[in-house]
Design a protein around this motif. Structure first.
Motif, PDB file in Angstrom:
ATOM      1  N   VAL A  23      20.532  15.664 -15.008  1.00  0.00           N
ATOM      2  CA  VAL A  23      20.742  14.829 -13.506  1.00  0.00           C
ATOM      3  C   VAL A  23      19.776  13.966 -13.251  1.00  0.00           C
ATOM      4  CG1 VAL A  23      20.995  15.375 -11.015  1.00  0.00           C
ATOM      5  CG2 VAL A  23      22.036  17.059 -12.819  1.00  0.00           C
ATOM      6  N   TYR A  24      18.179  14.411 -13.250  1.00  0.00           N
ATOM      7  CA  TYR A  24      17.210  13.366 -13.119  1.00  0.00           C
ATOM      8  C   TYR A  24      17.372  12.036 -13.845  1.00  0.00           C
ATOM      9  CZ  TYR A  24      15.194  16.705  -9.732  1.00  0.00           C
ATOM     10  OH  TYR A  24      15.010  17.467  -8.622  1.00  0.00           O
ATOM     11  N   TYR A  25      17.561  12.271 -15.282  1.00  0.00           N
ATOM     12  CA  TYR A  25      17.757  11.276 -15.897  1.00  0.00           C
ATOM     13  C   TYR A  25      18.822  10.202 -15.559  1.00  0.00           C
ATOM     14  CZ  TYR A  25      19.062   8.408 -20.312  1.00  0.00           C
ATOM     15  OH  TYR A  25      19.253   7.778 -21.056  1.00  0.00           O
ATOM     16  N   PHE A  76      20.275   4.809 -13.601  1.00  0.00           N
ATOM     17  CA  PHE A  76      21.212   3.986 -12.523  1.00  0.00           C
ATOM     18  C   PHE A  76      20.475   3.449 -11.499  1.00  0.00           C
ATOM     19  CE2 PHE A  76      24.531   6.438 -14.618  1.00  0.00           C
ATOM     20  CZ  PHE A  76      25.176   5.301 -15.383  1.00  0.00           C
ATOM     21  N   SER A  77      19.537   4.027 -10.943  1.00  0.00           N
ATOM     22  CA  SER A  77      18.773   3.636  -9.625  1.00  0.00           C
ATOM     23  C   SER A  77      17.712   2.651 -10.180  1.00  0.00           C
ATOM     24  CB  SER A  77      17.879   4.747  -9.043  1.00  0.00           C
ATOM     25  OG  SER A  77      18.508   5.795  -8.441  1.00  0.00           O
ATOM     26  N   LEU A  78      17.232   2.619 -11.407  1.00  0.00           N
ATOM     27  CA  LEU A  78      16.342   1.738 -11.858  1.00  0.00           C
ATOM     28  C   LEU A  78      17.273   0.320 -12.109  1.00  0.00           C
ATOM     29  CD1 LEU A  78      14.265   3.493 -14.294  1.00  0.00           C
ATOM     30  CD2 LEU A  78      13.432   2.375 -12.269  1.00  0.00           C
ATOM     31  N   LEU A  79      18.382   0.517 -12.780  1.00  0.00           N
ATOM     32  CA  LEU A  79      19.365  -0.483 -13.058  1.00  0.00           C
ATOM     33  C   LEU A  79      19.716  -1.193 -11.892  1.00  0.00           C
ATOM     34  CD1 LEU A  79      20.463  -1.320 -15.717  1.00  0.00           C
ATOM     35  CD2 LEU A  79      22.582   0.059 -15.232  1.00  0.00           C
ATOM     36  N   VAL A  80      19.981  -0.626 -10.689  1.00  0.00           N
ATOM     37  CA  VAL A  80      20.288  -1.202  -9.412  1.00  0.00           C
ATOM     38  C   VAL A  80      19.268  -2.035  -8.978  1.00  0.00           C
ATOM     39  CG1 VAL A  80      20.719  -0.781  -7.006  1.00  0.00           C
ATOM     40  CG2 VAL A  80      22.135   0.537  -8.735  1.00  0.00           C
ATOM     41  N   ASP A  81      17.837  -1.522  -9.104  1.00  0.00           N
ATOM     42  CA  ASP A  81      16.822  -2.216  -8.606  1.00  0.00           C
ATOM     43  C   ASP A  81      16.705  -3.524  -9.371  1.00  0.00           C
ATOM     44  OD1 ASP A  81      14.153  -2.248  -7.119  1.00  0.00           O
ATOM     45  OD2 ASP A  81      13.256  -2.452  -9.197  1.00  0.00           O
ATOM     46  N   PHE A  82      16.671  -3.213 -10.656  1.00  0.00           N
ATOM     47  CA  PHE A  82      16.869  -4.421 -11.748  1.00  0.00           C
ATOM     48  C   PHE A  82      17.787  -5.585 -11.369  1.00  0.00           C
ATOM     49  CE2 PHE A  82      17.864  -6.954 -15.279  1.00  0.00           C
ATOM     50  CZ  PHE A  82      16.589  -7.006 -16.058  1.00  0.00           C
ATOM     51  N   SER A  83      18.883  -5.154 -11.237  1.00  0.00           N
ATOM     52  CA  SER A  83      20.273  -5.934 -10.811  1.00  0.00           C
ATOM     53  C   SER A  83      19.731  -6.706  -9.486  1.00  0.00           C
ATOM     54  CB  SER A  83      21.389  -5.041 -10.943  1.00  0.00           C
ATOM     55  OG  SER A  83      22.285  -5.934 -10.765  1.00  0.00           O
ATOM     56  N   LYS A 117      22.935   0.928 -24.916  1.00  0.00           N
ATOM     57  CA  LYS A 117      22.840   2.274 -25.667  1.00  0.00           C
ATOM     58  C   LYS A 117      22.918   3.343 -24.860  1.00  0.00           C
ATOM     59  CE  LYS A 117      20.119   0.381 -28.977  1.00  0.00           C
ATOM     60  NZ  LYS A 117      18.519   0.189 -29.611  1.00  0.00           N
ATOM     61  N   MET A 118      22.039   3.294 -23.596  1.00  0.00           N
ATOM     62  CA  MET A 118      21.907   4.305 -22.730  1.00  0.00           C
ATOM     63  C   MET A 118      23.258   4.661 -21.972  1.00  0.00           C
ATOM     64  SD  MET A 118      18.083   3.217 -21.391  1.00  0.00           S
ATOM     65  CE  MET A 118      17.483   4.690 -20.684  1.00  0.00           C
ATOM     66  N   PHE A 119      23.769   3.595 -21.570  1.00  0.00           N
ATOM     67  CA  PHE A 119      25.072   3.690 -20.667  1.00  0.00           C
ATOM     68  C   PHE A 119      26.361   4.290 -21.620  1.00  0.00           C
ATOM     69  CE2 PHE A 119      29.294   2.329 -19.202  1.00  0.00           C
ATOM     70  CZ  PHE A 119      29.017   2.418 -17.926  1.00  0.00           C
ATOM     71  N   GLY A 120      26.226   3.999 -22.803  1.00  0.00           N
ATOM     72  CA  GLY A 120      27.281   4.289 -23.680  1.00  0.00           C
ATOM     73  C   GLY A 120      27.247   5.842 -23.857  1.00  0.00           C
TER      74      GLY A 120
END
Ligand SMILES: [Zn+2]
Length: 325
Positions: free
Chosen positions: A65-67, A72-79, A233-236
């Protein structure tokens, strides 16, 4: 520009994660007694009780869950930072566009890399340590270097080095050099030293402006391609995408990055395109022509059998149902 294509692709993951509720994880309790004990604790204390889950053998589920949540939170921040930077560059505000890339390229990406290489280490530190310094990645350059080398093993024939490009204070013409110069008026390390009587980028002439714009569009696709391959890779893995979908997407992003710098014939040979079949997600018709690949690398191709149009601009989920034809 490739950088604009990439912006849409990072957003595509986030939209898909929301649509499919990919951040949710079901707890498969080992016994009915565990299920009711956990429900009781949640009811009494009004929240998920992490300690109870860890003590009763559900640490793996909790970490999953945390992973996903952290990824996804880091991805939103990056984006968010990256997209705003692209908008500013497009409207000519190049120095601020550069300055906005410091956090996503030097910090947020470093946490995504840490999650990929050793998620348990990062999550344990975040969950159990009282000292945020224990997981402050930007002060742990050796760790960052090791993560990058695991993700992208050094290649002596490659003149670019992802770690040095993002973090070196010693080399000339690095991403770090320009990120420091656009975030600080005076920089003093030998390779980044501000000229006497000067302040970084406060008195820009046309030559400096053009150089900064050129460097922006040349360097960003390099870091973004690396980021996209890692995130794919991580998303897949999280979305349980098929190997075929992953192959099609890797081919798509690689084609897009190579088409800017190479002739089609060279790209075709390098990627062995003649050995990859693209099946229409609707009718299953097999495609493998130069015309299809060129359109595929651009933004769409049309099935020559059923005329179904396949949009290749963003991440392609259409192929996930295709397993064997
Ligand atoms: Zn078709």
């Amino acid at each position: 520009m490739a950088a604009f294509l990439y912006a849409g692709r990072v957003d595509g993951y986030i939209q898909r994660a929301d649509q499919e509720q990919l951040t949710k994880e079901t707890i498969n309790f080992k016994t009915a007694a565990d299920a009711s004990a956990y429900a009781k604790i949640c009811e009494e204390q009004g929240d998920i009780k992490e300690e109870w889950l860890i003590q009763h053998g559900y640490k793996e589920t909790l970490y999953k869950v945390y992973y996903k949540h952290l990824f996804f939170s880091l991805l939103v921040d990056f984006s968010n930072y990256y997209n705003t930077s692209i908008d500013l560059a497009y409207h000519g505000n190049i120095n601020v566009a550069w300055a906005l890339l410091r956090k996503p390229f030097q910090e947020t990406l470093a946490y995504i890399e840490w999650l990929y290489v050793d998620r348990n280490e990062l999550l344990t530190l975040m969950l159990t340590s009282d000292d945020t310094g224990s997981y402050e990645i930007v002060r742990k350059k050796d760790k960052i270097r090791k993560h990058i080398e695991r993700i992208c093993p050094p290649n002596p024939s490659d003149p670019l080095d992802m770690y040095k490009f993002r973090y070196s204070y010693k080399d000339q013409l690095t991403l770090n050099g320009i990120l420091q110069a656009t975030n600080h008026l005076i920089t003093s390390r030998p390779a980044l030293k501000t000229s006497p009587s000067g302040l970084n980028f406060i008195f820009p002439d046309d030559e400096i402006r053009h150089r900064n714009i050129g460097f922006y569009y040349a360097s960003i696709p390099y870091v973004l391609k690396y980021t996209l391959d890692l995130v794919m890779k991580m998303f897949g893995e999280i979305a349980e995408l098929s190997d075929y979908t992953m192959l099609i997407n890797l081919t798509n992003s690689t084609l897009k990055s190579l088409q800017m710098i190479s002739e089609y014939a060279d790209v075709k040979q390098l990627l062995h395109l003649d050995q990859i079949n693209v099946f229409c997600p609707k009718c299953g018709h097999r495609h493998n022509s130069d015309e299809m690949w060129i359109q595929f690398a651009y933004d769409h191709f049309e099935c020559e059998n059923c005329h179904n149009k396949i949009n290749t601009y963003q991440f392609l989920f259409d192929f996930n149902e295709i397993t064997e034809k």
